[in-house]
Design an enzyme around this catalytic site. Structure first.
Site, mmCIF file in Angstrom:
data_model
loop_
_atom_site.group_PDB
_atom_site.id
_atom_site.type_symbol
_atom_site.label_atom_id
_atom_site.label_comp_id
_atom_site.label_asym_id
_atom_site.label_seq_id
_atom_site.Cartn_x
_atom_site.Cartn_y
_atom_site.Cartn_z
ATOM 1 N N SER A 260 0.832 -1.205 0.000
ATOM 2 C CA SER A 260 0.000 0.000 0.000
ATOM 3 C C SER A 260 0.864 1.253 0.000
ATOM 4 O O SER A 260 2.062 1.212 0.264
ATOM 5 C CB SER A 260 -0.907 -0.001 1.233
ATOM 6 O OG SER A 260 -0.134 0.320 2.371
ATOM 7 N N LYS A 261 0.216 2.330 -0.285
ATOM 8 C CA LYS A 261 0.855 3.649 -0.375
ATOM 9 C C LYS A 261 1.676 4.013 0.855
ATOM 10 O O LYS A 261 2.619 4.783 0.773
ATOM 11 C CB LYS A 261 -0.229 4.722 -0.514
ATOM 12 C CG LYS A 261 -0.895 4.720 -1.851
ATOM 13 C CD LYS A 261 -0.154 5.670 -2.771
ATOM 14 C CE LYS A 261 -0.504 5.381 -4.207
ATOM 15 N NZ LYS A 261 0.609 5.390 -5.099
ATOM 16 N N ARG A 262 1.233 3.463 1.984
ATOM 17 C CA ARG A 262 1.901 3.804 3.234
ATOM 18 C C ARG A 262 3.414 3.561 3.162
ATOM 19 O O ARG A 262 4.202 4.227 3.803
ATOM 20 C CB ARG A 262 1.312 2.943 4.351
ATOM 21 C CG ARG A 262 0.978 3.697 5.588
ATOM 22 C CD ARG A 262 -0.100 3.014 6.421
ATOM 23 N NE ARG A 262 -0.268 1.617 6.168
ATOM 24 C CZ ARG A 262 0.062 0.651 7.019
ATOM 25 N NH1 ARG A 262 0.610 0.958 8.171
ATOM 26 N NH2 ARG A 262 -0.162 -0.614 6.726
ATOM 27 N N GLU A 270 4.809 5.414 -10.924
ATOM 28 C CA GLU A 270 5.618 6.159 -9.945
ATOM 29 C C GLU A 270 7.093 5.754 -10.038
ATOM 30 O O GLU A 270 7.974 6.593 -9.941
ATOM 31 C CB GLU A 270 5.097 5.905 -8.529
ATOM 32 C CG GLU A 270 3.723 6.492 -8.269
ATOM 33 C CD GLU A 270 3.178 6.050 -6.919
ATOM 34 O OE1 GLU A 270 3.443 6.740 -5.921
ATOM 35 O OE2 GLU A 270 2.492 4.998 -6.867
#
Ligand code: GLU
Length: 502
Positions: A260-262, A270
């Site tokens: 996840s982005k975390r 990206e």
């Protein structure tokens, strides 16, 4: 390859079937990679299918973005929405007729039935089941309606969904990586295959497409295992043999959950924008799932040669940014210099001279990770140096050296090639040695004068990255600063007259 993995006479046809509802996630990219590797390994066909039936969340923009990222990764497909093929169309939104026909077939054969229950009733049912601690299952109220009643209600224009009759017995997914995975008779209920608005449900559309596109192997993440059980029910009802299935483990982040982005970047885009190399991404994603011993830096051809579906891991893999960075660096080192220089230079502001870009590209190849770091690395050399107190002290003790370095550089061309800069430094060091100066007392002041820093790329690259007049200006500034610093502090000097200031 065992007979179980591949029918001896069948040509491998695999597919990657993204839903265009967002950017390509690295986990999905890995699934695409496995399918691509398997197809290329066996001289098969790699199909791209856009699963865009969720009109509210799907968009062409995302479909294009996904295709672009796959192209960037070098995962080319043989059939797909952009290039067509014998089993098209390859967008689910354009295949509604096929789903309608398949649903009609199942209705006629009694494998499916019309359901007139509205949203309100279904929600009530779910709430009741939840309250009783039971899993939400359709209660089959419409499963036994008479043909006459169904006809009458349809003719009256009552909205109806189509449901598949769940098999009512155990479903076994014979997974190529994990063996038989069993789903009990109650694992799922009579699920909707076509909604009342005519849109096909995912499990139905996917199974019909896999049939119609002659897919031989479905390779995807184990988050789809429960879907596979339902899709097998569709295949059984359609009376066709399902493809073989391989469900690989997912990518987890270091916290143990789904990536996840975390923990940083999750979209291929990206990484691409940060300046990772597609070769490195592909290499890394492949390694995440099967091990190669010590030999880890692998190019695409080698991965194709060595790919073995049976060796994919069914368990989760942890995303390791440090490992990706290491591999990325290895691939940077493996690039030929012209290609590396091109990638480095294209990240720099247009104002950076090509000679400077080339020198900096060479300077940083041994340490570079992502090309997105290029502007900051270049700025560390190209930005005018700031001479702090420590720098000023150091320069004060080195004025003789700086004058000598200036004299030598003044004689050189506007731009020094790194090799010529290296020779210039050799001459400068020899000069210093004759005067009993240590290399450090020669090179450090020069580095500080030119960059304001005690660390940085090798000095000959710094000299090659700065044009002569810039180098001389920096040395002049350093000498002036040193001279200033050497003067006694203002308080001990005779008080200046007003005229000194004006
Ligand atoms: N469209 C589904 C997804 O993106 C894919 C499924 C599949 O591989 O069948 O998760």
């Amino acid at each position: 390859m065992s007979e179980r993995t591949m029918g001896l006479d069948s040509r491998v046809r695999v597919r990657f079937a993204p839903s265009p509802t967002g950017e390509l996630h690295v986990g999905s990219a890995r699934t695409a990679l496995f399918n691509w590797l398997f197809a290329r390994r066996h001289g098969g066909v790699f199909v791209l299918r856009s699963e865009d039936t969720d009109a509210a969340r799907s968009s062409r923009r995302y479909e294009e973005a996904i295709l672009e990222d796959l192209r960037w990764l070098g995962l080319d497909w043989d059939e797909g929405p952009d290039r067509g093929g014998p089993y098209g169309p390859y967008r689910q939104s354009e295949r509604l007729e096929a789903y309608r026909a398949a649903a009609a077939q199942l209705l006629a054969a009694g494998y499916a039935y019309h359901c007139f229950c509205d949203q309100e009733r279904l929600e009530e049912l779910r709430a009741r089941q939840r309250a009783a601690g039971a899993p939400p299952r359709y209660d089959r109220r419409c499963a036994t309606l008479s043909q006459v009643e169904v006809e009458r209600r349809l003719a009256a224009g009552e909205p109806a969904a189509v449901r598949l009759r769940a098999p009512g017995r155990e479903t076994v997914v014979d997974d190529l990586l994990r063996g038989p995975v069993r789903f009990g008779p109650d694992a799922f209920g009579d699920f909707i295959i076509v909604r009342s608005d005519g849109v096909a449900g995912y499990n139905f559309a996917a199974a019909v497409d896999d049939r119609d596109m002659a897919i031989t192997h479905v390779i995807r993440g184990d988050d789809h295992l429960a879907n596979t059980a339902r899709q097998l029910a569709v295949f059984t009802a359609l009376g066709v043999r399902p493809p073989a299935y391989a469900h690989h483990g997912m990518i987890h982040d270091p916290g143990g959950g789904r990536l996840s982005k975390r923990y940083g970047a999750t979209a291929v885009r990206e990484f691409r924008e940060a300046g990772y190399l597609p070769e490195a991404m592909v290499n890394y994603l492949a390694l995440l799932s099967w091990s190669h011993g010590d030999d880890e830096v692998l190019d695409r051809d080698r991965l194709v040669r060595e790919f073995d579906l049976a060796r994919l891991s069914p368990s989760a893999a942890t995303f390791d940014q440090a490992k990706l960075d290491w591999l990325q660096h290895e691939h940077v080192m493996a690039l030929d210099f012209a290609e590396h220089r091109r990638r480095f230079a294209e990240r720099l502001p247009a104002t950076v001279a090509p000679q400077a870009a080339a020198a900096l590209a060479a300077a940083y190849q041994p340490s570079l990770v992502a090309y997105g770091d290029a502007p900051a690395l270049a700025a560390a050399v190209l930005d005018p140096p700031r001479l702090d107190a420590a720098a000023r002290r150091l320069l004060t003790d080195a004025q003789v050296q700086l004058v000598e370095a200036r004299r030598r550089r003044e004689r050189g061309p506007d731009w020094l090639e790194p090799e010529a800069a290296r020779e210039m430094l050799a001459g400068y060091r020899a000069w210093g040695k004759e005067r009993g100066l240590a290399a450090r007392d020669l090179l450090m002041p020069l580095r500080v004068a030119l960059t304001g820093r005690e660390h940085g790329p090798e000095l000959h690259f710094v000299l090659a990255a700065l044009e002569r007049r810039e180098t001389l200006a920096r040395l002049d500034h350093a000498l002036a600063t040193a001279a200033d610093e050497a003067r006694p502090p203002v308080a001990t000097r005779p008080s200046p007259t007003a005229g000194d200031h004006l």
